[in-house]
Design an enzyme around this catalytic site. Structure first.
Site, mmCIF file in Angstrom:
data_model
loop_
_atom_site.group_PDB
_atom_site.id
_atom_site.type_symbol
_atom_site.label_atom_id
_atom_site.label_comp_id
_atom_site.label_asym_id
_atom_site.label_seq_id
_atom_site.Cartn_x
_atom_site.Cartn_y
_atom_site.Cartn_z
ATOM 1 N N CYS A 13 -3.970 20.798 -16.024
ATOM 2 C CA CYS A 13 -4.795 19.622 -16.344
ATOM 3 C C CYS A 13 -5.209 19.554 -17.808
ATOM 4 O O CYS A 13 -5.832 18.583 -18.232
ATOM 5 C CB CYS A 13 -6.029 19.582 -15.447
ATOM 6 N N GLU B 87 5.219 70.663 0.958
ATOM 7 C CA GLU B 87 5.171 69.579 -0.027
ATOM 8 C C GLU B 87 3.826 69.585 -0.748
ATOM 9 O O GLU B 87 2.774 69.673 -0.115
ATOM 10 C CB GLU B 87 5.363 68.253 0.737
ATOM 11 N N LYS C 282 13.102 66.998 13.803
ATOM 12 C CA LYS C 282 13.702 68.336 13.822
ATOM 13 C C LYS C 282 13.910 68.772 15.266
ATOM 14 O O LYS C 282 12.979 68.619 16.076
ATOM 15 C CB LYS C 282 12.779 69.335 13.111
ATOM 16 N N TYR D 47 -21.627 74.782 -2.531
ATOM 17 C CA TYR D 47 -20.347 75.437 -2.805
ATOM 18 C C TYR D 47 -20.389 76.109 -4.185
ATOM 19 O O TYR D 47 -20.007 77.270 -4.352
ATOM 20 C CB TYR D 47 -19.219 74.401 -2.733
ATOM 21 N N ASP D 48 -20.882 75.353 -5.167
ATOM 22 C CA ASP D 48 -20.966 75.889 -6.529
ATOM 23 C C ASP D 48 -21.841 77.141 -6.564
ATOM 24 O O ASP D 48 -21.544 78.101 -7.279
ATOM 25 C CB ASP D 48 -21.531 74.839 -7.488
ATOM 26 N N LYS E 53 14.151 57.004 7.037
ATOM 27 C CA LYS E 53 13.397 56.461 5.900
ATOM 28 C C LYS E 53 12.806 55.086 6.199
ATOM 29 O O LYS E 53 13.397 54.299 6.946
ATOM 30 C CB LYS E 53 14.329 56.329 4.671
ATOM 31 N N CYS F 104 -5.568 24.733 -19.759
ATOM 32 C CA CYS F 104 -4.988 24.798 -18.411
ATOM 33 C C CYS F 104 -3.600 24.165 -18.425
ATOM 34 O O CYS F 104 -3.451 23.028 -18.882
ATOM 35 C CB CYS F 104 -5.892 24.079 -17.415
ATOM 36 N N SER G 57 18.416 69.977 1.543
ATOM 37 C CA SER G 57 17.885 68.619 1.655
ATOM 38 C C SER G 57 18.177 68.120 3.070
ATOM 39 O O SER G 57 18.698 68.866 3.900
ATOM 40 C CB SER G 57 18.512 67.707 0.608
ATOM 41 N N ASP H 231 5.746 62.200 0.541
ATOM 42 C CA ASP H 231 6.403 61.811 -0.706
ATOM 43 C C ASP H 231 5.785 62.563 -1.877
ATOM 44 O O ASP H 231 5.011 62.018 -2.654
ATOM 45 C CB ASP H 231 6.271 60.297 -0.895
ATOM 46 N N ASP I 238 -21.451 69.979 -2.491
ATOM 47 C CA ASP I 238 -20.790 70.545 -3.663
ATOM 48 C C ASP I 238 -21.709 71.567 -4.335
ATOM 49 O O ASP I 238 -21.256 72.607 -4.816
ATOM 50 C CB ASP I 238 -20.444 69.437 -4.666
ATOM 51 N N TYR J 230 5.768 72.689 5.990
ATOM 52 C CA TYR J 230 6.592 72.124 7.053
ATOM 53 C C TYR J 230 7.769 73.025 7.438
ATOM 54 O O TYR J 230 8.613 72.635 8.228
ATOM 55 C CB TYR J 230 7.097 70.716 6.704
ATOM 56 N N GLU K 143 7.765 64.873 12.184
ATOM 57 C CA GLU K 143 6.786 65.066 11.107
ATOM 58 C C GLU K 143 6.836 63.882 10.154
ATOM 59 O O GLU K 143 7.783 63.101 10.168
ATOM 60 C CB GLU K 143 7.133 66.346 10.329
ATOM 61 N N CYS L 114 -8.863 19.135 -11.871
ATOM 62 C CA CYS L 114 -7.585 19.831 -12.050
ATOM 63 C C CYS L 114 -6.774 19.759 -10.758
ATOM 64 O O CYS L 114 -7.236 20.198 -9.700
ATOM 65 C CB CYS L 114 -7.840 21.288 -12.436
ATOM 66 N N CYS M 192 -9.861 27.906 -15.518
ATOM 67 C CA CYS M 192 -9.739 26.516 -15.948
ATOM 68 C C CYS M 192 -11.072 25.846 -15.652
ATOM 69 O O CYS M 192 -11.635 26.007 -14.568
ATOM 70 C CB CYS M 192 -8.611 25.852 -15.172
ATOM 71 N N LYS N 218 7.426 62.376 6.484
ATOM 72 C CA LYS N 218 8.168 62.779 5.296
ATOM 73 C C LYS N 218 7.273 62.496 4.094
ATOM 74 O O LYS N 218 7.177 61.360 3.621
ATOM 75 C CB LYS N 218 9.492 62.039 5.186
HETATM 76 S S1 IVH Z 1 12.222 69.655 6.016
HETATM 77 C C1 IVH Z 1 16.056 71.993 5.685
HETATM 78 N N1 IVH Z 1 10.038 68.293 6.450
HETATM 79 O O1 IVH Z 1 12.101 65.849 1.976
HETATM 80 C C2 IVH Z 1 15.141 70.851 5.605
HETATM 81 N N2 IVH Z 1 11.123 68.024 4.359
HETATM 82 O O2 IVH Z 1 15.288 65.589 1.734
HETATM 83 C C3 IVH Z 1 14.045 71.057 4.655
HETATM 84 N N3 IVH Z 1 9.984 66.491 2.824
HETATM 85 O O3 IVH Z 1 13.025 68.110 -0.422
HETATM 86 C C4 IVH Z 1 13.144 69.917 4.549
HETATM 87 N N4 IVH Z 1 8.285 66.038 4.141
HETATM 88 O O4 IVH Z 1 10.579 67.834 -0.151
HETATM 89 C C5 IVH Z 1 11.026 68.556 5.585
HETATM 90 N N5 IVH Z 1 8.050 67.197 6.955
HETATM 91 C C6 IVH Z 1 9.049 67.465 6.097
HETATM 92 C C7 IVH Z 1 9.099 66.875 4.821
HETATM 93 C C8 IVH Z 1 10.178 67.177 3.972
HETATM 94 C C9 IVH Z 1 8.844 65.822 2.951
HETATM 95 C C10 IVH Z 1 10.868 66.427 1.642
HETATM 96 C C11 IVH Z 1 11.195 67.788 1.089
HETATM 97 C C12 IVH Z 1 12.677 67.823 0.886
HETATM 98 C C13 IVH Z 1 13.127 66.446 1.212
HETATM 99 C C14 IVH Z 1 14.363 66.525 2.072
#
Ligand code: IVH
Length: 704
Positions: A446, A187, A325, A44-45, A349, A443, A90, A132, A41, A239, A128, A467, A461, A130
């Site tokens: 006991c 993301e 995909k 880097y600084d 999911k 307790c 989505s 969060d 670090d 992604y 990939e 006990c 306790c 997903k």
């Molecule tokens: S693809 C057209 N890939 O999931 C499709 N989405 O319900 C576009 N997410 O709002 C999404 N990881 O925020 C894709 N590897 C991934 C992802 C991803 C997380 C989220 C994304 C999106 C939601 C889709």
């Protein structure tokens, strides 16, 4: 990057500035994307300070892409609106195998009908994680980051450019080869460790704590003052993409055919999603290359899902599923979209790890060492794949810190096999009559006094083995698989044995007969006989197991084994001084003091003698003190072709090695067999050497 003129007063400074910017951004990438920094670090600084000094001396050379310009100084009044050039869609969801198979069938049928897939061929997918976090769109023009927006309703999002610029893993300037316009979709997230540290710091300052990393990431990105966002450890993975055109000075949409008479743009990958992502990676964007994976057909998808399920607890960040995909971009185009989701992709999911429910009551439980644990009684709720009715609240301070009250709606979390916990209340739903928890002063089992020593979080306790709750828990611990391994001595029976005062200490277990046991509730003649046989077998445990069974504070399974090996007999351990105990490898002052204190108590010595009277004769702990593997810790995972786990453990112990359940930097080897899961992944992550069965045998010098 600015291009340097052939000569001029600033040429030297200009060159150094350009060099420093590239170097600093490379270190950002190594640190924030690869998690593998190559400089300290402080170094880097020093680079940053040098760049700042040069820019101060030559303000005309400052550009918005300089790493010094990531953090804007003025807070915004509000976020502006951004209309997405290509909507942010989505994904359709699947929750079980059938839904995944149905998706693959739809894809396969469509592609075969379109002549894009042979009659027997399986579709190629790109899989990939997903992530969060929050979906973000980054707009680059001529390689420069010009705008960043949240997803919003998919059509219009919020302009969070100033905040996004503070995320060090997001390049402000793409590498050579960027098109005129490139919208990158990905993301923003926060690693769990960073989230915990952030919450600790927030709590220490008396600021609001966040309920989970996603929430913390969202809260951090929606700060009007980018200086606050800059202090939050946010990360980004790309992604996908939105608008893309104008590579090498030509106008071309990603899916559009090149204009008649124009050559195909050669550097823009038009064939596959995977190639496109790799290209984004080459431009300097963070891609999750470690976990992205190609797969064929539904079976390939499901195998990926299972593998990632095993990795989920060791991933540094939260995921809520995986995304499949169709890899071929022409195939994606044929599949098209339905409503607001693509037909070529699917989110599979995992069971949610968090859910909300009502906190009905907070009761206290007395543990083996007398520790009083507040336990939340919950309206049953399905979370992490099971129905949860109780969740630990750890201790009194934790209840206060989380500010959970009886009657609250609370967030409950169950991740992997970790015991469920209450994350916090949903304050907006707090009823007027919500009650605060009061710690008991005696307790509940006991009636003994409760003590909470200064500086300790846990109230206890003071009843000890007087006990009944502590006695029950001690017996269950002693009967456990890692201790005396008495199968059939479970909670229901222990409750009865203690409640009827038939068993006062561990030694009393050995005087139980099949005839009398058959008279207990839920005990048949057959199970009584089996139990007595199991008890009899427990007369000759290894010394380490017996020591562990005694339930001495701070003495875990492997410490017990070390101490047993070192001293060779219970008599020697009982009479050891603290200094002698400290001579055992891996035994520190707290453990030595605890063992010494335990055997200083006459009633504990009495139990040991009573055990001897009952014919309990521990066998010497396997493992010479100076075997070939002395001091080396092994972790076993998966199924070995010939040896059982016990075989492998026995051999390792016999050679002086140790076997542990979790992989850390101190692990010498991970022995992995078929279907090895997260431990193997962890080993690879930490660079711990991995052996198969033959490798282990070679190391042991055995040939079985
Ligand atoms: S693809 C057209 N890939 O999931 C499709 N989405 O319900 C576009 N997410 O709002 C999404 N990881 O925020 C894709 N590897 C991934 C992802 C991803 C997380 C989220 C994304 C999106 C939601 C889709």
């Amino acid at each position: 990057m600015t291009t340097s003129p052939a000569s001029g007063p600033n040429t030297d400074a200009q060159e150094e500035i350009a060099r420093l910017r590239v170097e600093i951004e490379q270190h950002n990438y190594r640190y924030y994307v690869e998690d593998a920094p190559v400089i300290s670090d402080a170094e880097y600084d020093a680079l940053m300070r040098r760049l700042m000094a040069l820019e101060q001396a030559h303000p005309e050379l400052v550009t918005p892409e300089s790493p010094t310009q990531r953090v804007g100084a003025t807070p915004l009044a509000a976020f502006g609106a951004v209309t997405h050039a290509v909507p942010m869609l989505s994904l359709g969801n699947a929750f079980d195998e059938d839904e995944v198979r149905a998706f693959d069938k739809r894809v396969t049928d469509t592609l075969r009908a379109a002549g894009l897939l042979g009659p027997a061929a399986q579709a190629d997918y790109f899989c990939e994680l997903k992530l969060d976090g929050l979906a973000i769109s980054l707009r680059y023009e001529n390689g420069k980051l010009v705008q960043a927006a949240t997803r919003g309703d998919g059509q219009t999002g919020e302009d969070v450019t100033a905040n996004i610029r503070t995320i060090r893993s997001i390049p402000l300037q793409l590498k050579a080869g960027a098109p005129e316009v490139l919208e990158v979709r990905g993301e923003v997230l926060m690693n769990r460790r960073d989230f915990e540290r952030l919450n600790e710091a927030q709590a220490a300052r008396g600021d609001k704590v966040f309920v989970n990393p996603r929430n913390a990431a969202a809260g951090s990105l929606r700060q009007l003052d980018p200086r606050i966002t800059a202090q939050r450890p946010l990360r980004f993975f790309a992604y996908g993409w939105g608008e893309v055109h104008g590579l090498a000075g030509r106008q071309s949409g990603l899916f559009d055919e090149p204009a008649p008479g124009k050559r195909e743009v050669s550097t823009l990958p038009r064939e596959a999603h995977s190639a496109m992502l790799a290209w984004l990676g080459e431009l300097g964007l963070p891609i999750n290359t470690q976990h992205n994976h190609k797969a064929k057909g539904a079976d390939g998808l499901l195998a990926f899902y299972e593998r990632v399920a095993g990795l989920r607890p060791v991933l540094p960040y939260d995921i809520d599923g995986v995304v499949y995909k169709v890899d071929s971009l022409p195939a994606q185009k044929v599949l098209g979209f339905v409503a607001r989701a693509p037909r070529f992709a699917l989110a599979h999911k995992y069971p949610a790890e968090e859910a909300t429910t009502t906190l009905l009551d907070i009761e206290v439980q007395v543990g083996r060492t007398g520790a009083i644990t507040p336990v939340a009684r919950l309206q049953p709720v399905f979370v992490g794949g099971v129905t949860v009715t109780n969740a630990t609240l750890h201790n009194e301070d934790e209840v206060r810190r989380k500010d959970v009250r009886i009657g609250d709606t609370v967030i409950v979390r169950r991740a992997g096999d970790v015991i469920p916990e209450v994350v916090g209340p949903v304050l907006a739903k707090r009823p007027a009559d919500a009650r605060e928890f009061r710690m008991v002063t005696a307790c509940p089992v006991c009636g003994s006094a409760i003590e909470r020593p200064e500086g300790e979080a846990v109230a206890r306790c003071t009843g000890g083995l007087f006990c009944a709750a502590q006695r029950k828990q001690s017996l269950l611990h002693a009967a456990g698989r890692k201790a005396l391994d008495i199968e059939g001595l479970g909670e229901k029976l222990v409750d009865q044995l203690v409640d009827r005062d038939r068993v006062k200490s561990l030694a009393d277990i050995y005087s139980l007969t099949a005839e009398e046991l058959a008279g207990y509730e839920r005990m048949g003649a057959k199970s009584a006989e089996n139990l007595v046989r199991a008890i009899d077998k427990a007369r000759t445990p290894t010394l380490g197991r017996l020591l562990f069974a005694l339930g001495i504070r701070h003495v875990g399974e492997s410490t017990a084994r070390d101490v047993a090996r070192h001293f060779g007999s219970l008599e020697a351990i009982m009479n050891a001084t603290e200094a002698q105990l400290l001579e055992v490898t891996d035994v520190g002052p707290a453990v030595a003091a605890s063992i010494h204190r335990f055997f200083a108590e006459q009633h504990n010595r009495d139990i040991v003698h009573a055990l001897e009277e009952q014919g309990v004769r521990p066998s010497a702990e396997a493992g010479a003190r100076t075997g070939a593997l002395t001091g080396k810790t092994f972790v076993l995972t998966g199924t070995l072709p010939n040896w059982t786990r016990d075989d492998a453990t026995r051999h390792i112990l016999a050679a002086g090695g140790k076997v542990s359940g979790s992989v850390s930097k101190k692990t010498a080897y991970v022995v992995a067999g078929e279907e090895a899961g997260s431990k193997l992944a962890k080993a690879q992550e930490l660079g711990v050497p991995v052996l198969d069965e033959d490798g282990l045998k070679q190391l042991l010098g055995v040939d079985e």
